[in-house]
Design a protein around this motif. Structure first.
Motif, PDB file in Angstrom:
ATOM      1  N   GLN A  61       0.818  -1.218   0.000  1.00 39.01           N
ATOM      2  CA  GLN A  61       0.000   0.000   0.000  1.00 39.01           C
ATOM      3  C   GLN A  61       0.852   1.268   0.000  1.00 39.01           C
ATOM      4  O   GLN A  61       0.315   2.370   0.056  1.00 39.01           O
ATOM      5  N   PRO A  77       6.766  10.286   2.163  1.00 36.82           N
ATOM      6  CA  PRO A  77       5.922  10.622   1.012  1.00 36.82           C
ATOM      7  C   PRO A  77       6.755  11.195  -0.129  1.00 36.82           C
ATOM      8  O   PRO A  77       7.718  11.917   0.105  1.00 36.82           O
ATOM      9  N   LYS A  79       6.893  13.434  -3.663  1.00 38.70           N
ATOM     10  CA  LYS A  79       6.189  14.493  -4.371  1.00 38.70           C
ATOM     11  C   LYS A  79       5.962  14.108  -5.825  1.00 38.70           C
ATOM     12  O   LYS A  79       6.762  13.412  -6.438  1.00 38.70           O
ATOM     13  N   ARG A  80       4.846  14.569  -6.371  1.00 43.24           N
ATOM     14  CA  ARG A  80       4.612  14.401  -7.798  1.00 43.24           C
ATOM     15  C   ARG A  80       5.558  15.317  -8.563  1.00 43.24           C
ATOM     16  O   ARG A  80       5.796  16.457  -8.184  1.00 43.24           O
ATOM     17  N   VAL A 209       4.375   2.386  -4.175  1.00 42.76           N
ATOM     18  CA  VAL A 209       3.007   2.855  -4.364  1.00 42.76           C
ATOM     19  C   VAL A 209       2.069   1.700  -4.080  1.00 42.76           C
ATOM     20  O   VAL A 209       2.481   0.546  -3.934  1.00 42.76           O
ATOM     21  N   SER A 213      -2.737   0.558  -8.026  1.00 40.52           N
ATOM     22  CA  SER A 213      -2.879   1.987  -8.327  1.00 40.52           C
ATOM     23  C   SER A 213      -2.615   2.251  -9.805  1.00 40.52           C
ATOM     24  O   SER A 213      -2.035   1.429 -10.515  1.00 40.52           O
ATOM     25  N   ARG A 214      -3.030   3.425 -10.263  1.00 37.05           N
ATOM     26  CA  ARG A 214      -2.948   3.735 -11.689  1.00 37.05           C
ATOM     27  C   ARG A 214      -1.521   4.101 -12.114  1.00 37.05           C
ATOM     28  O   ARG A 214      -0.754   4.657 -11.351  1.00 37.05           O
ATOM     29  N   PRO A 238       4.259   5.653 -12.634  1.00 39.41           N
ATOM     30  CA  PRO A 238       3.174   5.683 -11.644  1.00 39.41           C
ATOM     31  C   PRO A 238       2.459   7.033 -11.629  1.00 39.41           C
ATOM     32  O   PRO A 238       3.105   8.090 -11.574  1.00 39.41           O
ATOM     33  N   ALA A 239       1.129   7.008 -11.658  1.00 39.91           N
ATOM     34  CA  ALA A 239       0.358   8.248 -11.684  1.00 39.91           C
ATOM     35  C   ALA A 239       0.516   9.038 -10.391  1.00 39.91           C
ATOM     36  O   ALA A 239       0.394  10.267 -10.394  1.00 39.91           O
ATOM     37  N   SER A 240       0.787   8.349  -9.284  1.00 41.39           N
ATOM     38  CA  SER A 240       0.914   9.047  -8.007  1.00 41.39           C
ATOM     39  C   SER A 240       2.240   9.785  -7.870  1.00 41.39           C
ATOM     40  O   SER A 240       2.405  10.608  -6.970  1.00 41.39           O
ATOM     41  N   LEU A 241       3.195   9.519  -8.771  1.00 39.76           N
ATOM     42  CA  LEU A 241       4.515  10.140  -8.673  1.00 39.76           C
ATOM     43  C   LEU A 241       4.794  11.133  -9.798  1.00 39.76           C
ATOM     44  O   LEU A 241       5.669  11.985  -9.644  1.00 39.76           O
ATOM     45  N   ASP A 243       3.382  13.650 -13.246  1.00 41.85           N
ATOM     46  CA  ASP A 243       2.437  14.290 -14.150  1.00 41.85           C
ATOM     47  C   ASP A 243       3.072  14.304 -15.533  1.00 41.85           C
ATOM     48  O   ASP A 243       4.097  14.982 -15.743  1.00 41.85           O
TER      49      ASP A 243
END
Length: 252
Positions: A61, A77, A79-80, A209, A213-214, A238-241, A243
């Motif tokens: 997770q 955490p 950042k994107r 991630v 996840s996407r 990874p979409a969470s990391l 753009d």
């Protein structure tokens, strides 16, 4: 998930929930090393196998990370970041090892004489099973994997030359365009095809991630000036990391 006989929550899920609460309330801060499984088992009143399963769940997770030979840590955490897909002035998009716009380092593992799977063979316009060099990359920022890639090059193109391995020889790490130029091959086109995907467990754990996840899978293929594909690669973003950003200039 409940115990199939008693209807009670499985012990590892209860332990995972308590661990998650400690992360949320700051008892365990990002970067902290967790106590040993023996100590945690004693504290929570469960066996080490229950602790292991709880940690594996939180790793999947994206809340914990395992470090070989060191232990399990609270994951900081991430950042994107923007990943530009159009090069700036003076750059050649997709000409290097990393995707255009990536700033960081990488680790690579190449294997020669790997039969091309049918899908890869189709992208390279070769027969399925034709021998290729397959290179698996981990792209790193702050010493942590943030992108994954697998590249394929036909040995019919590079076999028996000094540049057969992308990370070996005189042009190690300089990218497809430079290495092909060494063979007298001019690469003048790169095609990218993005697909939305869901992260598998192994890749998700490596990237920190959540499993499922996407992500975006970018199929990138280099072509020479005769239209022949000379390399193809899959980039897992990874979409969470990240753009993915397209900055397209319009002609005046």
């Amino acid at each position: 998930m409940a115990d199939g006989t008693s209807g009670k929550t499985a012990p590892y899920l209860r332990v995972a929930a308590m661990m998650r609460a400690r992360i949320a309330d700051g008892t365990w801060a990002p970067g902290d090393r967790m106590p040993s499984r023996t100590d945690l088992g004693r504290e929570f009143g469960v066996g080490e196998n229950v602790i292991r399963r709880a940690q594996e769940l939180l790793i999947s997770q994206g809340q914990l990370e395992g470090r070989a030979g060191s232990g399990t840590y609270i994951r900081s955490p991430q950042k994107r970041r923007p990943l530009p897909r159009i090069p700036s002035d003076g750059q050649r998009g997709g000409s290097g090892i990393a995707p255009a716009g990536f700033e960081g380092t990488w680790e690579a593992d190449s294997t020669a004489k790997v039969p091309a799977p049918s899908a890869i063979a189709a992208r390279l316009s070769i027969e399925a099973g034709s021998l290729c060099v397959r290179t698996v990359y981990e792209f790193l920022t702050d010493h942590r994997p943030v992108l994954l890639s697998t590249s394929w090059e036909p040995m019919a193109v590079t076999g028996g030359t000094l540049v057969v391995l992308p990370e070996g020889g005189p042009l190690a790490g300089q990218g497809v365009v430079a290495r092909m130029a060494h063979l007298g091959i001019t690469v003048d086109r790169v095609v990218e095809l993005p697909h939305p995907v869901l992260m598998g467990r192994e890749d998700a754990q490596m990237l920190g991630v959540a499993s499922g996840s996407r992500a975006t899978l970018i199929e990138r293929t280099h072509y020479d000036d005769a239209g022949r594909p000379v390399e193809t690669a899959d980039f897992l973003v990874p979409a969470s990391l990240w753009d993915i950003a397209y900055d397209i200039r319009l002609a005046p």
